[in-house]
Design a protein around this motif. Structure first.
Motif, short mmCIF file in Angstrom:
data_model
loop_
_atom_site.label_atom_id
_atom_site.label_comp_id
_atom_site.label_asym_id
_atom_site.label_seq_id
_atom_site.Cartn_x
_atom_site.Cartn_y
_atom_site.Cartn_z
N ALA A 223 0.88 -1.17 0.00
CA ALA A 223 0.00 0.00 0.00
C ALA A 223 0.91 1.22 0.00
CB ALA A 223 -0.92 0.00 1.21
N THR A 224 1.02 1.89 -1.12
CA THR A 224 2.05 2.92 -1.27
C THR A 224 1.80 4.16 -0.42
OG1 THR A 224 0.96 3.95 -3.17
CG2 THR A 224 2.60 2.22 -3.63
N HIS A 225 0.52 4.46 -0.12
CA HIS A 225 0.23 5.69 0.64
C HIS A 225 -1.06 5.51 1.45
CE1 HIS A 225 -1.83 6.09 -3.19
NE2 HIS A 225 -2.43 7.22 -2.86
N SER A 226 -0.90 4.84 2.58
CA SER A 226 -2.02 4.57 3.49
C SER A 226 -1.52 4.61 4.93
CB SER A 226 -2.64 3.20 3.19
OG SER A 226 -3.26 3.17 1.92
N ASN A 227 -2.47 4.79 5.86
CA ASN A 227 -2.12 4.90 7.28
C ASN A 227 -2.90 3.90 8.13
OD1 ASN A 227 -0.30 6.95 6.65
ND2 ASN A 227 -1.80 8.57 6.98
N VAL A 228 -2.93 4.14 9.43
CA VAL A 228 -3.46 3.19 10.40
C VAL A 228 -4.90 3.55 10.77
CG1 VAL A 228 -3.11 2.15 12.67
CG2 VAL A 228 -1.13 2.78 11.27
N HIS A 229 -5.84 2.68 10.44
CA HIS A 229 -7.25 2.93 10.70
C HIS A 229 -7.53 3.07 12.19
CE1 HIS A 229 -11.63 2.13 10.79
NE2 HIS A 229 -11.63 2.61 9.56
N ALA A 230 -6.80 2.36 13.04
CA ALA A 230 -7.03 2.43 14.48
C ALA A 230 -6.73 3.81 15.05
CB ALA A 230 -6.17 1.38 15.19
N ILE A 231 -5.90 4.61 14.36
CA ILE A 231 -5.60 5.96 14.79
C ILE A 231 -6.51 6.97 14.10
CG2 ILE A 231 -3.83 7.78 14.88
CD1 ILE A 231 -1.72 5.55 14.98
N ILE A 274 4.04 17.07 13.94
CA ILE A 274 4.73 15.92 13.37
C ILE A 274 4.61 14.70 14.28
CG2 ILE A 274 7.03 15.02 12.79
CD1 ILE A 274 7.71 17.67 11.56
N ASP A 275 4.43 14.93 15.58
CA ASP A 275 4.31 13.81 16.52
C ASP A 275 3.20 12.85 16.11
OD1 ASP A 275 6.39 14.70 18.04
OD2 ASP A 275 5.17 15.55 19.65
N LEU A 276 2.14 13.36 15.49
CA LEU A 276 1.06 12.48 15.05
C LEU A 276 1.52 11.57 13.91
CD1 LEU A 276 -1.82 11.52 15.29
CD2 LEU A 276 -2.55 13.49 13.92
N MET A 277 2.37 12.09 13.03
CA MET A 277 2.95 11.25 11.98
C MET A 277 3.82 10.17 12.60
SD MET A 277 3.98 14.33 9.35
CE MET A 277 4.16 13.32 7.88
N VAL A 278 4.60 10.55 13.62
CA VAL A 278 5.44 9.58 14.32
C VAL A 278 4.59 8.50 14.96
CG1 VAL A 278 7.09 9.29 16.22
CG2 VAL A 278 7.27 11.29 14.72
N ARG A 279 3.44 8.88 15.49
CA ARG A 279 2.54 7.91 16.11
C ARG A 279 2.09 6.86 15.10
NH1 ARG A 279 -3.40 9.43 18.58
NH2 ARG A 279 -4.06 7.31 19.12
N HIS A 280 1.75 7.29 13.88
CA HIS A 280 1.37 6.34 12.83
C HIS A 280 2.56 5.43 12.49
CE1 HIS A 280 -2.73 7.33 11.31
NE2 HIS A 280 -2.48 8.51 11.86
N VAL A 281 3.75 6.01 12.39
CA VAL A 281 4.93 5.20 12.08
C VAL A 281 5.16 4.15 13.17
CG1 VAL A 281 7.43 5.22 11.73
CG2 VAL A 281 6.02 7.00 10.68
N GLU A 282 5.02 4.56 14.43
CA GLU A 282 5.19 3.60 15.53
C GLU A 282 4.21 2.44 15.39
OE1 GLU A 282 6.71 5.97 19.44
OE2 GLU A 282 4.69 6.44 18.77
N ALA A 283 2.95 2.76 15.08
CA ALA A 283 1.94 1.71 14.95
C ALA A 283 2.23 0.82 13.74
CB ALA A 283 0.56 2.34 14.82
N LEU A 284 2.72 1.41 12.66
CA LEU A 284 3.06 0.63 11.48
C LEU A 284 4.23 -0.30 11.74
CD1 LEU A 284 2.64 3.34 8.68
CD2 LEU A 284 1.22 1.30 8.99
N VAL A 285 5.25 0.19 12.44
CA VAL A 285 6.39 -0.66 12.77
C VAL A 285 5.96 -1.82 13.65
CG1 VAL A 285 8.60 -0.76 13.99
CG2 VAL A 285 8.12 1.14 12.45
N GLU A 286 5.08 -1.54 14.62
CA GLU A 286 4.59 -2.59 15.50
C GLU A 286 3.82 -3.65 14.71
OE1 GLU A 286 1.83 -3.21 19.52
OE2 GLU A 286 2.26 -1.19 18.79
N ALA A 287 3.01 -3.20 13.74
CA ALA A 287 2.17 -4.13 12.98
C ALA A 287 2.93 -4.86 11.88
CB ALA A 287 1.00 -3.36 12.37
#
Length: 348
Positions: A223-231, A274-287
């Motif tokens: 998925a080239t440009h998508s984020n975390v639905h849980a957030i 930017i912290d919100l972007m970091v939050r998505h990255v953290e969730a993506l790395v975890e998943a």
């Protein structure tokens, strides 16, 4: 610290085509301040390349105008696009990409080796990508022609239906499990792309279509440009089961910078940290694990967070990841190496 990065999605070709000024090559090569990406700013930010999308609205209709149309803004799918109209606009953007390569502004890369060579030679590397398969006929004749021109990555749908499948409408809050799966032609398109080494992009595809691709494709799911639905519970973002399927396949998700797919309130407004972007990255790395996360900005196709603004803001995000405690090795994976890896596993 300068960290080179590769971007999973931009709509800069559409931005250039929609601009009334005649010399598109000069605009991109020498500077286009109203765009999110041009060559001087890409170089200054250490952007080494990206997926350059062909998004086929009617010519002279901007992406923002299409996305804000009355039907789309009510959470409905825009009408299907006629193939002749789609081919006209797609051909114009493809021709522009080829002209940019001829002018020396970038290099179209068909394989991981070509991509690595372009980066080593300090040439902006471009992956020829389609956002929506409207320009492809169900006999796949156009696919052969596009492939010969360098086409290597396909999002089967944008947020509308076509002959191959159905995209998600722009709804918030909502689940992406809306509408039917791939058509028979769409299922065959996945098989053909697998054989040809064309990456399938799952961003914009609805959940039923996602399931069909996952069941058919033998390649990594991307998925080239998508984020975390849980957030951010937008239809455009990925549910836990989708992230799990991508991880199992050895695939990658590119973080989308669009504010409406980052913010928990779903607002397409730039006032966010930017912290919100970091939050998505953290969730993506975890998943997904450290090898499954990358960048997919949606530059020139979406509203950007105010601290990012354009391509020159990407180093701020990478620094924020470092400041959060992400090791330099992981940040370099997210910035560049994970795209190189999945391109090698899909395109060869």
């Amino acid at each position: 610290m300068t960290i080179p990065f590769f971007d999973g999605h931009n709509d800069t070709l559409l931005k250039l085509i929609d601009d009334p000024r005649p010399d598109k090559i000069e605009l991109f090569t020498n500077g286009m301040p109203e765009a999110h990406i041009d060559l001087p700013r890409a170089r200054s930010a250490a952007m080494v390349g990206g997926f350059f999308a062909m998004f086929p609205p009617p010519l002279k209709a901007s992406l923002s105008a299409v996305a804000a149309s009355p039907t789309t803004s009510r959470g409905e799918l825009p009408p299907q696009l006629d193939i002749a109209e789609a081919q006209r606009s797609t051909n114009a953007m493809a021709a522009l990409l080829l002209r940019l390569e001829k002018a020396g502004s970038l290099a179209i890369c068909r394989t991981e080796a070509e991509l690595r060579n372009a980066v080593a030679a300090d040439r902006l590397a471009a992956i020829f990508h389609h956002e929506g398969a409207e320009a492809i006929d169900t006999d796949f004749n156009a696919l052969e022609v596009l492939y010969a021109a360098g086409f290597r990555s396909l999002g089967i749908t944008w947020s509308r239906a076509n002959a191959f499948g159905t995209g998600v409408p722009f709804r918030f809050p909502a689940d992406p499990d809306i509408g039917p799966g791939l058509t028979d032609a769409g299922k065959e398109l996945v098989r053909v792309c697998d054989r040809m080494g064309i990456m399938i992009d799952l961003s914009h595809l609805n959940a039923a279509g996602f399931r069909d691709v996952a069941a058919i494709s033998t390649r990594p799911l991307v998925a080239t440009h998508s984020n975390v639905h849980a957030i951010c519970p937008s239809t455009r973002n990925l549910l836990d089961w989708q992230l799990a399927a991508i991880r199992e396949s050895g695939g990658v998700v590119g973080l989308n910078f669009a504010t409406g797919f980052l913010r928990p309130d779903g607002k397409m407004e730039p006032d966010m940290e930017i912290d919100l972007m970091v939050r998505h990255v953290e969730a993506l790395v975890e998943a997904l694990g450290e090898d499954g996360v990358a960048l997919g900005s949606d530059f020139d196709g979406a509203n950007m967070p105010a601290p990012i603004k354009d391509v020159t803001g990407v180093p701020k995000l990478l620094q924020a990841l470092l400041d959060k405690g992400f090791g330099e090795g992981l940040v370099r994976k997210i910035a560049l190496q994970n795209w190189l890896g999945v391109i090698g596993r899909t395109m060869g």
